[in-house]
Design a protein around this motif. Structure first.
Motif, PDB file in Angstrom:
ATOM      1  N   GLY A  16      97.330  91.898  18.045  1.00 28.33           N
ATOM      2  CA  GLY A  16      98.544  92.701  18.084  1.00 28.33           C
ATOM      3  C   GLY A  16      98.345  94.030  17.393  1.00 28.33           C
ATOM      4  N   LEU A  17      99.001  95.038  17.916  1.00 29.52           N
ATOM      5  CA  LEU A  17      98.959  96.371  17.337  1.00 29.52           C
ATOM      6  C   LEU A  17      99.966  96.481  16.200  1.00 29.52           C
ATOM      7  CD1 LEU A  17      98.958  98.357  20.702  1.00 29.52           C
ATOM      8  CD2 LEU A  17      96.979  97.827  19.258  1.00 29.52           C
ATOM      9  N   VAL A  18      99.799  97.495  15.353  1.00 27.36           N
ATOM     10  CA  VAL A  18     100.776  97.754  14.307  1.00 27.36           C
ATOM     11  C   VAL A  18     102.111  98.131  14.940  1.00 27.36           C
ATOM     12  CG1 VAL A  18      99.061  98.423  12.598  1.00 27.36           C
ATOM     13  CG2 VAL A  18     100.081 100.172  14.070  1.00 27.36           C
ATOM     14  N   LEU A  19     103.189  97.960  14.206  1.00 26.92           N
ATOM     15  CA  LEU A  19     104.527  98.258  14.698  1.00 26.92           C
ATOM     16  C   LEU A  19     104.843  99.745  14.554  1.00 26.92           C
ATOM     17  CD1 LEU A  19     106.303  95.266  12.949  1.00 26.92           C
ATOM     18  CD2 LEU A  19     105.901  95.475  15.404  1.00 26.92           C
ATOM     19  N   GLY A  20     105.503 100.300  15.583  1.00 29.47           N
ATOM     20  CA  GLY A  20     106.000 101.661  15.519  1.00 29.47           C
ATOM     21  C   GLY A  20     105.037 102.727  15.984  1.00 29.47           C
ATOM     22  N   LEU A  21     103.863 102.343  16.455  1.00 23.69           N
ATOM     23  CA  LEU A  21     102.869 103.324  16.863  1.00 23.69           C
ATOM     24  C   LEU A  21     102.675 103.381  18.376  1.00 23.69           C
ATOM     25  CD1 LEU A  21     101.102 105.262  15.230  1.00 23.69           C
ATOM     26  CD2 LEU A  21      99.291 103.562  15.290  1.00 23.69           C
ATOM     27  N   ALA A  22     102.707 102.220  19.013  1.00 25.37           N
ATOM     28  CA  ALA A  22     102.442 102.149  20.457  1.00 25.37           C
ATOM     29  C   ALA A  22     103.740 101.988  21.240  1.00 25.37           C
ATOM     30  CB  ALA A  22     101.522 100.967  20.759  1.00 25.37           C
ATOM     31  N   PRO A  40     106.298 100.515  23.929  1.00 23.90           N
ATOM     32  CA  PRO A  40     106.519  99.087  24.203  1.00 23.90           C
ATOM     33  C   PRO A  40     105.604  98.489  25.266  1.00 23.90           C
ATOM     34  CG  PRO A  40     108.618 100.165  23.878  1.00 23.90           C
ATOM     35  CD  PRO A  40     107.569 101.251  23.881  1.00 23.90           C
ATOM     36  N   GLU A  41     105.320  99.240  26.336  1.00 23.49           N
ATOM     37  CA  GLU A  41     104.479  98.683  27.403  1.00 23.49           C
ATOM     38  C   GLU A  41     103.101  98.298  26.858  1.00 23.49           C
ATOM     39  OE1 GLU A  41     105.603 102.191  27.799  1.00 23.49           O
ATOM     40  OE2 GLU A  41     107.513 101.201  28.201  1.00 23.49           O
ATOM     41  N   MET A  42     102.502  99.168  26.055  1.00 21.20           N
ATOM     42  CA  MET A  42     101.176  98.899  25.494  1.00 21.20           C
ATOM     43  C   MET A  42     101.261  97.809  24.429  1.00 21.20           C
ATOM     44  SD  MET A  42      98.468 101.351  23.509  1.00 21.20           S
ATOM     45  CE  MET A  42      98.149 102.368  24.938  1.00 21.20           C
ATOM     46  N   PHE A  43     102.253  97.906  23.541  1.00 22.14           N
ATOM     47  CA  PHE A  43     102.403  96.917  22.476  1.00 22.14           C
ATOM     48  C   PHE A  43     102.555  95.515  23.071  1.00 22.14           C
ATOM     49  CE2 PHE A  43     104.666  94.264  19.523  1.00 22.14           C
ATOM     50  CZ  PHE A  43     104.039  94.530  18.315  1.00 22.14           C
ATOM     51  N   ASN A  44     103.429  95.385  24.066  1.00 18.68           N
ATOM     52  CA  ASN A  44     103.713  94.074  24.657  1.00 18.68           C
ATOM     53  C   ASN A  44     102.490  93.459  25.325  1.00 18.68           C
ATOM     54  OD1 ASN A  44     106.272  94.583  23.746  1.00 18.68           O
ATOM     55  ND2 ASN A  44     107.140  94.962  25.774  1.00 18.68           N
ATOM     56  N   LYS A  45     101.591  94.290  25.853  1.00 22.13           N
ATOM     57  CA  LYS A  45     100.364  93.771  26.465  1.00 22.13           C
ATOM     58  C   LYS A  45      99.389  93.245  25.423  1.00 22.13           C
ATOM     59  CE  LYS A  45     100.360  96.744  30.536  1.00 22.13           C
ATOM     60  NZ  LYS A  45      99.693  97.868  31.209  1.00 22.13           N
ATOM     61  N   ARG A  46      99.466  93.776  24.204  1.00 20.93           N
ATOM     62  CA  ARG A  46      98.485  93.441  23.177  1.00 20.93           C
ATOM     63  C   ARG A  46      98.924  92.351  22.200  1.00 20.93           C
ATOM     64  NH1 ARG A  46      94.761  97.610  22.149  1.00 20.93           N
ATOM     65  NH2 ARG A  46      93.764  96.069  20.826  1.00 20.93           N
ATOM     66  N   ILE A  47     100.226  92.135  22.072  1.00 14.42           N
ATOM     67  CA  ILE A  47     100.701  91.126  21.111  1.00 14.42           C
ATOM     68  C   ILE A  47     100.486  89.730  21.696  1.00 14.42           C
ATOM     69  CG2 ILE A  47     103.125  91.115  21.894  1.00 14.42           C
ATOM     70  CD1 ILE A  47     102.122  90.968  18.224  1.00 14.42           C
ATOM     71  N   SER A  48     100.006  88.820  20.864  1.00 16.67           N
ATOM     72  CA  SER A  48      99.832  87.440  21.315  1.00 16.67           C
ATOM     73  C   SER A  48     100.486  86.501  20.319  1.00 16.67           C
ATOM     74  CB  SER A  48      98.347  87.097  21.465  1.00 16.67           C
ATOM     75  OG  SER A  48      97.716  87.058  20.203  1.00 16.67           O
ATOM     76  N   GLU A  49     100.888  85.386  20.833  1.00 14.86           N
ATOM     77  CA  GLU A  49     101.487  84.338  20.006  1.00 14.86           C
ATOM     78  C   GLU A  49     100.510  83.179  20.006  1.00 14.86           C
ATOM     79  OE1 GLU A  49     105.800  83.888  20.259  1.00 14.86           O
ATOM     80  OE2 GLU A  49     105.381  81.787  20.766  1.00 14.86           O
ATOM     81  N   PHE A  50     100.346  82.551  18.866  1.00 17.46           N
ATOM     82  CA  PHE A  50      99.417  81.430  18.782  1.00 17.46           C
ATOM     83  C   PHE A  50      99.954  80.386  17.821  1.00 17.46           C
ATOM     84  CE2 PHE A  50      98.241  84.555  15.646  1.00 17.46           C
ATOM     85  CZ  PHE A  50      97.885  83.832  14.521  1.00 17.46           C
ATOM     86  N   GLN A  51      99.406  79.193  17.921  1.00 16.94           N
ATOM     87  CA  GLN A  51      99.832  78.097  17.053  1.00 16.94           C
ATOM     88  C   GLN A  51      98.647  77.588  16.250  1.00 16.94           C
ATOM     89  OE1 GLN A  51     101.786  75.253  19.714  1.00 16.94           O
ATOM     90  NE2 GLN A  51     103.754  76.095  19.058  1.00 16.94           N
ATOM     91  N   ALA A  52      98.963  77.060  15.079  1.00 15.99           N
ATOM     92  CA  ALA A  52      97.958  76.453  14.219  1.00 15.99           C
ATOM     93  C   ALA A  52      98.601  75.273  13.505  1.00 15.99           C
ATOM     94  CB  ALA A  52      97.447  77.464  13.202  1.00 15.99           C
ATOM     95  N   PRO A  53      97.873  74.160  13.395  1.00 10.01           N
ATOM     96  CA  PRO A  53      98.422  73.022  12.654  1.00 10.01           C
ATOM     97  C   PRO A  53      98.342  73.276  11.152  1.00 10.01           C
ATOM     98  CG  PRO A  53      96.211  72.519  13.414  1.00 10.01           C
ATOM     99  CD  PRO A  53      96.565  73.872  13.968  1.00 10.01           C
ATOM    100  N   LEU A  54      99.377  72.879  10.442  1.00  8.60           N
ATOM    101  CA  LEU A  54      99.373  72.914   8.979  1.00  8.60           C
ATOM    102  C   LEU A  54      99.316  71.467   8.520  1.00  8.60           C
ATOM    103  CD1 LEU A  54      99.576  74.529   6.327  1.00  8.60           C
ATOM    104  CD2 LEU A  54     102.056  74.339   6.506  1.00  8.60           C
ATOM    105  N   PRO A  55      98.132  70.987   8.161  1.00 12.75           N
ATOM    106  CA  PRO A  55      97.995  69.580   7.806  1.00 12.75           C
ATOM    107  C   PRO A  55      98.695  69.254   6.489  1.00 12.75           C
ATOM    108  CG  PRO A  55      95.968  70.738   7.321  1.00 12.75           C
ATOM    109  CD  PRO A  55      96.893  71.726   7.994  1.00 12.75           C
ATOM    110  N   MET A  56      98.950  67.983   6.261  1.00 18.96           N
ATOM    111  CA  MET A  56      99.530  67.554   4.995  1.00 18.96           C
ATOM    112  C   MET A  56      98.586  68.011   3.868  1.00 18.96           C
ATOM    113  SD  MET A  56     102.349  66.233   4.156  1.00 18.96           S
ATOM    114  CE  MET A  56     102.893  65.452   5.646  1.00 18.96           C
ATOM    115  N   GLY A  57      99.137  68.674   2.874  1.00 21.49           N
ATOM    116  CA  GLY A  57      98.336  69.220   1.778  1.00 21.49           C
ATOM    117  C   GLY A  57      97.759  70.587   2.089  1.00 21.49           C
ATOM    118  N   GLY A  58      97.916  71.050   3.335  1.00 15.65           N
ATOM    119  CA  GLY A  58      97.399  72.355   3.734  1.00 15.65           C
ATOM    120  C   GLY A  58      98.206  73.490   3.128  1.00 15.65           C
ATOM    121  N   VAL A  59      97.563  74.637   3.004  1.00 13.90           N
ATOM    122  CA  VAL A  59      98.179  75.805   2.382  1.00 13.90           C
ATOM    123  C   VAL A  59      98.062  77.001   3.328  1.00 13.90           C
ATOM    124  CG1 VAL A  59      98.205  77.335   0.380  1.00 13.90           C
ATOM    125  CG2 VAL A  59      97.521  74.942   0.109  1.00 13.90           C
TER     126      VAL A  59
END
Length: 175
Positions: free
Chosen positions: A73-79, A81-100
């Protein structure tokens, strides 16, 4: 972010909306970084989007590893919307018990000692893993103390900010 977050539960969509809000209001050459995360406490899943901010760190004491959560993802306020939206991604990660999960500003990893050596991301990751058995508040305090010890008598040039989240079961919760 809070208003946009109420409108849409997607971190990437919230980042896109905030970018669109900022693009006409932010002075030329200025920008904002952000890392937006939603935790599903029952499943222990983090849903994330990153807009130019430092990667988050995820320490798993059961494996002894620290993972960088980067996304795209690009920084906010510079690009526009069309360019920003193409570059931003959403992802998931597990947070295990005891994880930080740790978010931090660049002031942490760019803090320099008298020899101009930075308290870099490797040092932060190592410290996070070593401290991961402690309660969240104690970990956060110890991480900041470690940066301050590294700096010594040098002037702090930037903010030293972190947000730390530790997943514990109810049987381990002590307020």
């Amino acid at each position: 972010f809070s208003v946009r977050g109420k409108e849409n539960p997607s971190p990437a969509a919230v980042m896109a909306a905030v970018n669109a809000d900022l693009i006409n209001d932010i002075p030329p050459g200025k920008f904002v970084t952000a890392f937006y995360v939603i935790l599903d406490p029952l499943l222990g899943v983090l849903t994330c989007a990153r807009a130019g901010h430092n990667p988050a760190l995820l320490a798993d004491p059961t494996t002894g590893g620290v993972q960088k959560l980067e996304g795209q993802g690009l920084v906010l306020g510079l690009a526009k919307p069309e360019m920003f939206n193409k570059r931003i991604s959403e992802f998931q990660a597990p947070l295990p018990m005891g994880g930080v999960f740790l978010l931090y500003t660049d002031g942490i990893v760019e803090a320099q000692d008298e020899y101009h050596q930075q308290y870099d991301e490797d040092t932060l990751s190592s410290q996070l893993l070593q401290l991961s058995s402690q309660p969240a508040k104690a970990m956060a305090d110890a991480l900041i103390a470690g940066v301050r010890k590294h700096i010594g008598n040098m002037t702090v040039e930037d903010d030293l900010t972190l947000v730390l989240l530790k997943r514990v079961g109810l049987d381990n919760y002590n307020g």
